[in-house]
Design an enzyme around this catalytic site. Structure first.
Site, PDB file in Angstrom:
ATOM      1  CD  GLN A  90      -3.115   0.788   0.477  1.00  0.00           C
ATOM      2  OE1 GLN A  90      -3.560  -0.343   0.372  1.00  0.00           O
ATOM      3  NE2 GLN A  90      -3.658   1.812  -0.124  1.00  0.00           N
ATOM      4  CG  PHE A  91       1.950   3.463  -3.688  1.00  0.00           C
ATOM      5  CD1 PHE A  91       1.892   4.821  -3.943  1.00  0.00           C
ATOM      6  CD2 PHE A  91       1.133   2.609  -4.408  1.00  0.00           C
ATOM      7  CE1 PHE A  91       1.024   5.323  -4.904  1.00  0.00           C
ATOM      8  CE2 PHE A  91       0.264   3.095  -5.362  1.00  0.00           C
ATOM      9  CZ  PHE A  91       0.207   4.459  -5.615  1.00  0.00           C
ATOM     10  CB  THR A  92      -1.890   5.299  -0.966  1.00  0.00           C
ATOM     11  OG1 THR A  92      -2.522   4.185  -0.343  1.00  0.00           O
ATOM     12  CG2 THR A  92      -2.001   5.179  -2.481  1.00  0.00           C
TER      13      THR A  92
END
Length: 150
Positions: free
Chosen positions: A78-80
């Site tokens: 989950q890079f966000t």
């Protein structure tokens, strides 16, 4: 390294209309990786996650860990989680690690967590468009950052 832990009664990850992982009681772990993250961050987070007392005991008190309940886990990249929202209305993801750094750390995180739980951990697929379905039990949602250990 940042994680969002969601205590679930059930969860699944679907990629391209194919179910990639399904669990019953346990945790969905959203994992965000940045360039400075190391195997030390993985060890610290995995140890905290498996021992975090966020599951109810017989008196309905959050007193049991994932290990205590023999719960399952799904890890989703989950890079966000490293979004910067300070300027403007479009988040910047400049702190999120590029795939050449993030993929090996993501895979190592899954490996370490699986070893500590002594079971296979469900996963998403790094960089894929995933559909995560879950029933958040409680709801209980915990944010953790390995750079804020104190």
């Amino acid at each position: 390294m940042r994680v969002v832990l969601q205590r679930v009664s059930e969860a699944s990850v679907t990629i391209n209309h194919r179910v990639n992982a399904v669990i019953k009681q346990g945790l969905v772990i959203l994992l965000g990786i940045e360039d400075e993250d190391t195997s030390e961050d993985i060890e610290w987070l995995c140890n905290k996650i498996i021992k975090m007392r966020i599951f109810n005991d017989e008196d309905e008190v959050m007193n049991l860990s994932l290990l205590d309940i023999d719960g399952d886990a799904i890890v989703v990249s989950q890079f966000t989680l490293h979004a910067s929202t300070k300027k403007g209305n479009r988040p910047s993801y400049i702190k999120a690690a590029k795939p050449e750094v993030a993929v090996p750390l993501y895979e190592k995180f899954i490996e370490v967590l699986s070893e500590k739980l002594d079971k296979i951990v469900g996963t998403g697929e790094f960089g894929a468009d995933m559909k995560v379905a879950l029933i958040n039990d409680g709801p209980v949602t915990i944010l953790m950052d390995s750079k804020n250990k104190s």
